[in-house]
Design an enzyme around this catalytic site. Structure first.
Site, PDB file in Angstrom:
ATOM      1  N   CYS A 103       1.336  -7.932  -8.664  1.00  8.62           N
ATOM      2  CA  CYS A 103       2.413  -7.202  -8.968  1.00  8.62           C
ATOM      3  C   CYS A 103       1.990  -6.153  -8.930  1.00  8.62           C
ATOM      4  CB  CYS A 103       2.385  -8.073 -10.344  1.00  8.62           C
ATOM      5  SG  CYS A 103       1.935  -7.624 -11.826  1.00  8.62           S
ATOM      6  N   GLY A 104       1.732  -5.257  -8.306  1.00  5.78           N
ATOM      7  CA  GLY A 104       1.682  -4.455  -8.067  1.00  5.78           C
ATOM      8  C   GLY A 104       0.736  -3.288  -8.684  1.00  5.78           C
TER       9      GLY A 104
END
Length: 294
Positions: free
Chosen positions: A89-90
């Site tokens: 998720c980055g």
């Protein structure tokens, strides 16, 4: 130099990865819609509770409620950190863990060195990170976002309030990602305890005037626990929505990167194939010339 077979194998592998990232992006987008709706629906109730608490704080002696009374000195700190259970998720988890570390090691460096900072971790990623670095994690909730439940938020709030009332901690800070937009979350650190009624009172409209029964003092005793439960629940919902937004953006970026990488590999493949054909033609022409010369 890579052979044609090597390039074809790599292109096939990247296409498979691209299909996975595309599917994860679509799943995250579907989850984001539900998580965003839940977070937005929780905001008005939490804000109204805060508004009522501010109104009540102007009518009663806040020193009568220990959760509204600030300590003169902060000798012990509790940090509640909310992260995700899964990755991909980055920078969602990395940024929140850096902020939590900054609060503990820089903003409260003396307490950190003396070992007077405790942590409650909601989410697997944060728990794993700080457990491996020997931070004092007194309670963890791994897997909490697999199925979000209000009971977990209430348990966290009750534990924090209990520690504050017993004098085990003098301040409680919550670090989390607030859902701001799909592009980027909003890193937040909020003081959960002691509750600052002055800050809540500032948000109350001057036109707001309520009549409380049986009395403001008795109502505030009931309202404070509800306020704590609601705030933790809201923060968990905000974090969940921000996580899905971060994952959707990360998977979209990964899909686009895979697309660009496939394009570059196709160019390399065509060049290598053209070079191989040119080499074969040159060998055929050289062989024909050699035969005609005889």
């Amino acid at each position: 130099m890579a052979t044609l077979k090597d390039i074809r194998t790599r292109i096939k592998s990247i296409k498979s990865t691209q299909q996975v990232t595309k599917a994860m992006q679509m799943v995250a987008a579907a989850k984001l819609r539900r998580a965003q709706e839940a977070a937005l629906q929780a905001r008005p109730y939490a804000e109204k509770l805060k508004e009522m608490l501010g109104s009540l704080s102007t009518k009663v002696d806040t020193s009568l409620n220990p959760l509204l009374s600030a300590r003169e000195e902060v000798d012990r700190l509790l940090v509640i950190m909310i992260t995700s259970d899964r990755g991909l998720c980055g920078a969602f988890n990395t940024n929140i863990m850096k902020l939590a570390q900054k609060i503990m090691t820089e903003d409260h460096a003396a307490l950190h060195k003396s070992g007077k900072i405790s942590m409650i971790c909601a989410g697997t990623k944060g728990y794993d990170f700080f457990r491996k670095r020997d931070y004092n994690v007194i309670k963890a909730y791994p897997g909490v976002f697999q199925e979000l439940k209000f009971d977990v938020a209430r348990e966290i709030a009750e534990q924090a309030a209990g520690m504050y009332l017993k004098g085990d901690v003098d301040k409680v800070v919550v670090v989390y990602n607030e859902f701001k937009s799909v592009l980027a979350p909003n890193l937040r650190s909020e003081v959960l305890l002691p509750i600052a009624p002055e800050a809540a009172a500032e948000e109350v409209s001057s036109s707001s005037d309520y009549i409380y029964e049986p009395s403001p003092a008795s109502i505030i005793d009931v309202l404070v626990p509800k306020h704590l439960n609601t705030q933790i629940w809201r923060m968990m919902l905000e974090s969940n929505a921000a996580e899905q937004a971060g994952r959707m953006a990360a998977m979209d970026s990964a899909t686009e990167n895979a697309k660009e990488l496939i394009r570059q590999l196709n160019i390399s493949y065509n060049r290598a194939r053209q070079a191989a054909i040119t080499t074969e033609l040159s060998e055929i022409v050289a062989g024909a010339d050699a035969l005609s010369g005889d």
